[in-house]
Design a protein around this motif. Structure first.
Motif, mmCIF file in Angstrom:
data_model
loop_
_atom_site.group_PDB
_atom_site.id
_atom_site.type_symbol
_atom_site.label_atom_id
_atom_site.label_comp_id
_atom_site.label_asym_id
_atom_site.label_seq_id
_atom_site.Cartn_x
_atom_site.Cartn_y
_atom_site.Cartn_z
ATOM 1 N N MET A 105 0.901 6.566 -2.102
ATOM 2 C CA MET A 105 -0.351 5.800 -2.177
ATOM 3 C C MET A 105 -0.026 4.305 -2.226
ATOM 4 O O MET A 105 1.047 3.914 -2.691
ATOM 5 C CB MET A 105 -1.108 6.180 -3.436
ATOM 6 C CG MET A 105 -1.608 7.607 -3.414
ATOM 7 S SD MET A 105 -2.213 8.069 -5.025
ATOM 8 C CE MET A 105 -0.736 8.001 -5.971
ATOM 9 N N TYR A 106 -0.972 3.556 -1.777
ATOM 10 C CA TYR A 106 -0.809 2.096 -1.771
ATOM 11 C C TYR A 106 -2.016 1.419 -2.382
ATOM 12 O O TYR A 106 -3.143 1.896 -2.232
ATOM 13 C CB TYR A 106 -0.633 1.590 -0.326
ATOM 14 C CG TYR A 106 0.728 1.907 0.212
ATOM 15 C CD1 TYR A 106 1.742 0.965 0.196
ATOM 16 C CD2 TYR A 106 1.013 3.178 0.703
ATOM 17 C CE1 TYR A 106 3.007 1.271 0.662
ATOM 18 C CE2 TYR A 106 2.276 3.501 1.164
ATOM 19 C CZ TYR A 106 3.272 2.537 1.142
ATOM 20 O OH TYR A 106 4.519 2.835 1.595
ATOM 21 N N MET A 107 -1.756 0.315 -3.065
ATOM 22 C CA MET A 107 -2.814 -0.556 -3.575
ATOM 23 C C MET A 107 -2.913 -1.741 -2.615
ATOM 24 O O MET A 107 -1.937 -2.476 -2.442
ATOM 25 C CB MET A 107 -2.443 -1.034 -4.975
ATOM 26 C CG MET A 107 -3.171 -2.281 -5.422
ATOM 27 S SD MET A 107 -4.751 -1.947 -6.153
ATOM 28 C CE MET A 107 -4.252 -1.379 -7.776
ATOM 29 N N ILE A 108 -4.048 -1.882 -2.000
ATOM 30 C CA ILE A 108 -4.285 -3.033 -1.121
ATOM 31 C C ILE A 108 -5.059 -4.057 -1.926
ATOM 32 O O ILE A 108 -6.143 -3.776 -2.441
ATOM 33 C CB ILE A 108 -5.082 -2.601 0.125
ATOM 34 C CG1 ILE A 108 -4.272 -1.578 0.910
ATOM 35 C CG2 ILE A 108 -5.427 -3.822 0.988
ATOM 36 C CD1 ILE A 108 -5.031 -0.973 2.067
ATOM 37 N N GLU A 109 -4.471 -5.230 -2.047
ATOM 38 C CA GLU A 109 -5.064 -6.293 -2.853
ATOM 39 C C GLU A 109 -5.382 -7.442 -1.897
ATOM 40 O O GLU A 109 -4.473 -8.066 -1.355
ATOM 41 C CB GLU A 109 -4.015 -6.713 -3.888
ATOM 42 C CG GLU A 109 -4.460 -7.757 -4.846
ATOM 43 C CD GLU A 109 -3.294 -8.192 -5.758
ATOM 44 O OE1 GLU A 109 -2.251 -7.510 -5.809
ATOM 45 O OE2 GLU A 109 -3.436 -9.235 -6.384
ATOM 46 N N ALA A 110 -6.664 -7.657 -1.673
ATOM 47 C CA ALA A 110 -7.074 -8.677 -0.701
ATOM 48 C C ALA A 110 -7.755 -9.825 -1.426
ATOM 49 O O ALA A 110 -8.686 -9.613 -2.203
ATOM 50 C CB ALA A 110 -8.026 -8.074 0.327
ATOM 51 N N VAL B 264 -7.315 1.442 -3.401
ATOM 52 C CA VAL B 264 -6.172 2.353 -3.356
ATOM 53 C C VAL B 264 -6.413 3.393 -2.274
ATOM 54 O O VAL B 264 -7.479 4.020 -2.229
ATOM 55 C CB VAL B 264 -5.939 3.005 -4.736
ATOM 56 C CG1 VAL B 264 -4.854 4.075 -4.646
ATOM 57 C CG2 VAL B 264 -5.553 1.937 -5.745
ATOM 58 N N VAL B 265 -5.426 3.535 -1.403
ATOM 59 C CA VAL B 265 -5.566 4.448 -0.259
ATOM 60 C C VAL B 265 -4.275 5.224 -0.031
ATOM 61 O O VAL B 265 -3.223 4.880 -0.583
ATOM 62 C CB VAL B 265 -5.928 3.661 1.033
ATOM 63 C CG1 VAL B 265 -7.233 2.906 0.868
ATOM 64 C CG2 VAL B 265 -4.803 2.713 1.436
ATOM 65 N N LYS B 266 -4.371 6.240 0.826
ATOM 66 C CA LYS B 266 -3.179 6.983 1.231
ATOM 67 C C LYS B 266 -2.373 6.160 2.228
ATOM 68 O O LYS B 266 -2.918 5.293 2.923
ATOM 69 C CB LYS B 266 -3.593 8.301 1.907
ATOM 70 C CG LYS B 266 -4.282 9.254 0.968
ATOM 71 C CD LYS B 266 -4.578 10.574 1.659
ATOM 72 C CE LYS B 266 -5.944 10.542 2.294
ATOM 73 N NZ LYS B 266 -6.311 11.816 2.945
ATOM 74 N N ALA B 267 -1.095 6.495 2.352
ATOM 75 C CA ALA B 267 -0.193 5.709 3.213
ATOM 76 C C ALA B 267 -0.737 5.571 4.636
ATOM 77 O O ALA B 267 -0.688 4.500 5.228
ATOM 78 C CB ALA B 267 1.183 6.357 3.233
ATOM 79 N N ILE C 116 0.158 -5.801 -0.320
ATOM 80 C CA ILE C 116 0.183 -4.337 -0.237
ATOM 81 C C ILE C 116 1.282 -3.831 -1.161
ATOM 82 O O ILE C 116 2.451 -4.209 -1.003
ATOM 83 C CB ILE C 116 0.413 -3.913 1.223
ATOM 84 C CG1 ILE C 116 -0.731 -4.454 2.101
ATOM 85 C CG2 ILE C 116 0.510 -2.391 1.331
ATOM 86 C CD1 ILE C 116 -0.464 -4.402 3.584
ATOM 87 N N HIS C 117 0.875 -3.034 -2.127
ATOM 88 C CA HIS C 117 1.835 -2.538 -3.117
ATOM 89 C C HIS C 117 1.939 -1.017 -3.036
ATOM 90 O O HIS C 117 0.914 -0.342 -2.937
ATOM 91 C CB HIS C 117 1.358 -2.802 -4.561
ATOM 92 C CG HIS C 117 0.827 -4.159 -4.840
ATOM 93 N ND1 HIS C 117 1.580 -5.131 -5.435
ATOM 94 C CD2 HIS C 117 -0.402 -4.708 -4.644
ATOM 95 C CE1 HIS C 117 0.834 -6.215 -5.599
ATOM 96 N NE2 HIS C 117 -0.360 -5.992 -5.122
ATOM 97 N N GLU C 118 3.142 -0.501 -3.178
ATOM 98 C CA GLU C 118 3.291 0.938 -3.366
ATOM 99 C C GLU C 118 2.777 1.271 -4.758
ATOM 100 O O GLU C 118 3.012 0.516 -5.704
ATOM 101 C CB GLU C 118 4.768 1.325 -3.311
ATOM 102 C CG GLU C 118 5.264 1.520 -1.913
ATOM 103 C CD GLU C 118 6.705 2.024 -1.916
ATOM 104 O OE1 GLU C 118 7.336 1.884 -0.875
ATOM 105 O OE2 GLU C 118 7.170 2.533 -2.966
ATOM 106 N N LEU C 119 2.101 2.394 -4.860
ATOM 107 C CA LEU C 119 1.515 2.761 -6.152
ATOM 108 C C LEU C 119 2.114 4.090 -6.600
ATOM 109 O O LEU C 119 2.129 5.052 -5.836
ATOM 110 C CB LEU C 119 0.003 2.886 -5.973
ATOM 111 C CG LEU C 119 -0.802 2.990 -7.239
ATOM 112 C CD1 LEU C 119 -0.771 1.678 -7.999
ATOM 113 C CD2 LEU C 119 -2.238 3.348 -6.904
ATOM 114 N N SER C 120 2.585 4.152 -7.832
ATOM 115 C CA SER C 120 3.289 5.377 -8.221
ATOM 116 C C SER C 120 2.353 6.513 -8.618
ATOM 117 O O SER C 120 2.680 7.674 -8.395
ATOM 118 C CB SER C 120 4.310 5.092 -9.316
ATOM 119 O OG SER C 120 3.689 4.454 -10.384
#
Ligand SMILES: Nc1ncnc2c1ncn2[C@@H]1O[C@H](COP(=O)(O)OP(=O)(O)OP(=O)(O)O)[C@@H](O)[C@H]1O
Ligand SMILES: [Mg+2]
Length: 113
Positions: free
Chosen positions: A2-7, A65-68, A94-98
């Motif tokens: 999963m990724y956190m997209i921070e705009a 937060v979205v899927k890869a 764009i951050h990887e989210l654990s």
């Protein structure tokens, strides 16, 4: 994964960004008022007494937060919705989210998004 997209976007573009994300099926998001600056280090304004500068400009931070396999699509949607081709349009981190936990059900990971 999963990724956190921070705009970081212009406040006046929030409705537009929310609209395109909603239409594409991305409903969950977090919105925060922030202040920041980019490489122009703020803006200079003219006033009667002369020039003064504002070094921190009001922006909006959107967190999604979205899927890869959804990251590129969401980034494209945001860029299309908020871009004006002018400096200050913003930036996307764009951050990887654990992990993610839905508190009500205790579900983890993709099931909890
Ligand atoms: N390196 C950075 N680190 C953290 N936040 C940043 C960074 N650069 C920009 N930001 C955030 O993004 C907002 C918008 O930045 P901005 O769009 O002006 O970036 P820029 O790199 O100066 O690009 P441009 O030249 O298009 O203006 C800033 O107000 C700040 O909140
Ligand atoms: Mg800038």
């Amino acid at each position: 994964m999963m990724y956190m997209i921070e705009a970081i976007i212009r406040p006046e573009k929030l409705q537009e960004a929310k609209g395109v994300l909603d239409d594409a099926g991305f409903h969950g998001l977090t919105v925060t008022k922030v202040r920041g600056r980019g490489r122009q280090k703020g803006i200079k304004l003219q006033w009667r007494a002369g020039e003064y500068s504002v070094d921190l400009i009001e922006k909006i931070k959107l967190e999604i937060v979205v899927k890869a396999d959804e990251v590129d699509r969401v980034v494209d949607l945001i860029c299309g919705a908020v871009g004006t081709d002018n400096v200050g349009d913003g930036k996307i981190f764009i951050h990887e989210l654990s992990d993610v936990v839905r508190i009500r059900t205790k579900e983890h990971g993709i099931k909890a998004i």
